[in-house]
Design a protein around this motif. Structure first.
Motif, short mmCIF file in Angstrom:
data_model
loop_
_atom_site.label_atom_id
_atom_site.label_comp_id
_atom_site.label_asym_id
_atom_site.label_seq_id
_atom_site.Cartn_x
_atom_site.Cartn_y
_atom_site.Cartn_z
N THR A 1 6.17 3.35 0.05
CA THR A 1 5.13 2.49 -0.42
C THR A 1 5.47 1.37 0.54
O THR A 1 6.48 0.66 0.54
CB THR A 1 5.61 2.12 -1.70
OG1 THR A 1 5.53 2.95 -2.46
CG2 THR A 1 4.79 0.88 -2.25
N VAL A 2 4.52 0.96 1.43
CA VAL A 2 4.65 0.14 2.53
C VAL A 2 4.20 -1.40 2.15
O VAL A 2 3.21 -1.78 1.68
CB VAL A 2 3.99 0.45 3.63
CG1 VAL A 2 4.12 -0.41 4.97
CG2 VAL A 2 4.25 1.95 4.13
N GLU B 1 2.07 5.02 4.97
CA GLU B 1 1.57 4.78 3.54
C GLU B 1 1.72 6.14 2.70
O GLU B 1 1.77 6.00 1.44
CB GLU B 1 0.22 4.21 3.40
CG GLU B 1 0.29 2.72 4.01
CD GLU B 1 -0.94 2.20 4.30
OE1 GLU B 1 -1.13 0.92 4.91
OE2 GLU B 1 -2.10 2.53 3.85
N ALA C 1 -0.71 3.23 9.59
CA ALA C 1 -1.05 3.40 8.19
C ALA C 1 -0.49 4.81 7.75
O ALA C 1 -0.63 5.09 6.50
CB ALA C 1 -2.50 3.31 8.02
N ARG D 1 0.78 -1.09 -0.22
CA ARG D 1 0.00 0.07 -0.05
C ARG D 1 0.70 1.16 -0.07
O ARG D 1 1.81 1.39 0.68
CB ARG D 1 -0.88 0.07 1.22
CG ARG D 1 -2.06 -0.95 1.45
CD ARG D 1 -2.90 -0.81 2.56
NE ARG D 1 -3.54 0.62 2.58
CZ ARG D 1 -4.48 1.00 1.85
NH1 ARG D 1 -5.32 0.18 0.78
NH2 ARG D 1 -5.02 2.18 1.93
N GLY D 2 0.54 2.24 -0.96
CA GLY D 2 1.17 3.50 -0.69
C GLY D 2 0.57 4.51 -1.74
O GLY D 2 -0.19 4.22 -2.81
N ARG E 1 -1.01 -1.80 10.39
CA ARG E 1 -2.33 -0.92 9.59
C ARG E 1 -3.21 -0.04 10.43
O ARG E 1 -3.51 0.78 10.09
CB ARG E 1 -3.13 -2.07 8.93
CG ARG E 1 -2.41 -2.87 7.42
CD ARG E 1 -2.59 -2.04 6.43
NE ARG E 1 -3.76 -1.48 6.16
CZ ARG E 1 -4.40 -0.17 5.85
NH1 ARG E 1 -3.67 0.75 6.31
NH2 ARG E 1 -5.53 -0.36 5.33
#
Length: 332
Positions: free
Chosen positions: A76-77, A72, A69, A40-41, A65
């Protein structure tokens, strides 16, 4: 990547998907085994950051998360349930494959996949607890792939850390005159000991330092039972089974690792985050490794109100520190 499941995309104010964002999850082949990965990013131009969870075998995706979060938006995690952990656990997992060497191969496959997906040559590694051992070993072996290393609850000499943790538990029980705890801890004796004794020692430590208090457990309710689409309460069964399986299979090898002698130097910047109240990887053992570590640059940040998991205990401070300190090391 393949597999069922979903994760919410990044949306603009108008409701459209943010251009150049990424929100993908599923199973990819790492070390010849399907393992669960979430990426996720908000912008693929941001540097990739791979979280390496602790345990071994304890997926921290729910916690990260829920509490972290925010990262992010700067990175880009990549969230990875390692072989035998969380969504990557299944009852047919070969016990013989649960070795540090195999995990290094799995991580190399993951780094290669992530770099290809985001169009980068290097990643940032964030290792927590057991993940900090894995991360340093990987960074030492593949320095060309690691732009910067972040260790939280960084383990140096694993045997020394475990011995200090047991001593801390015994001292806390004695101070409180807690007869049941004293009896249990004396029964297992000082390390080295098997994974079953680790679970016992950690449980008593949690009780003695308040981590199992109603207030502490209430704080975790959102992470465990929250409505994020990547996981459900049903996953908790695999979480528990995977943790016990992996610890039992790997603890003897993992608990003997000593980075002070095997990795006294890194060839990329290193940052250590230390919870001052961490009784699982006591701070003095992290500092012992930090003091001898040779690196192009190194920084150590104390979290005065944190135990073993600063990203849970002080999430706002943790997130800001990652963005400011690590972000500065990998700025375009």
């Amino acid at each position: 990547m393949r597999g069922p499941g979903g994760t919410k995309p990044f949306r603009t104010a108008a409701g459209g998907v943010v251009p150049e964002s990424v929100a993908e999850m599923g199973y990819c082949r790492l070390g010849g085994v399907d393992q669960w990965v979430l990426i996720r990013g908000s912008d693929l131009a941001n540097p990739p950051l791979i979280h390496l969870h602790g345990g071994p075998g304890f997926s921290e995706t729910r916690l990260l998360r829920h509490f972290n979060a925010e990262l992010e938006n700067r990175f880009t995690v990549v969230y990875w349930d390692q072989r035998g952990a969380g969504k990557s656990f299944h009852r047919g997992m070969p016990r013989a494959s649960m070795t540090v060497e195999q995990f290094l191969t799995d991580l190399d496959d993951l780094v290669e996949m992530v770099c290809a997906r985001v169009g980068r040559e290097q990643v940032v590694l964030h290792g927590h607890s057991w993940g900090s051992l894995l991360g340093v070993l990987y960074a030492d072996r593949h320095p060309e792939r690691v732009a910067a290393y972040l260790g939280t609850a960084q383990t140096g000499d694993a045997a020394a850390a475990e011995s200090a943790s047991y001593t801390c538990a015994l001292a806390a029980a004695e101070r409180r005159g807690h007869r049941r705890a004293l009896k249990a801890l004396r029964a297992i004796g000082p390390p080295p000991y098997p994974a079953s004794s680790v679970f016992s020692e950690r449980t008593w430590l949690q009780r003695l330092d308040g981590q199992l208090s109603p207030t502490a457990l209430w704080k975790l309710r959102g992470a465990v039972f929250g409505g994020r689409p990547e996981s459900s309460p049903l996953d908790l069964v695999n979480q528990i089974l995977g943790f016990r399986f992996t610890m039992d299979a790997m603890w003897q090898e993992v608990s003997a690792l000593n980075l002070i002698t095997t990795v006294p130097a890194l060839r990329m910047p290193a940052v250590f985050f230390v919870g001052r109240r961490d009784h699982w990887v006591p701070p003095e053992t992290t500092v012992s490794y930090y003091d001898v570590l040779d690196a192009p640059s190194k920084q150590l940040l104390w979290f005065d109100n944190s135990g073993h998991e600063p990203f849970v205990d002080e999430p706002a401070t943790f997130n800001r520190a990652v963005i400011d300190m690590v972000g500065a090391l990998v700025a375009p």
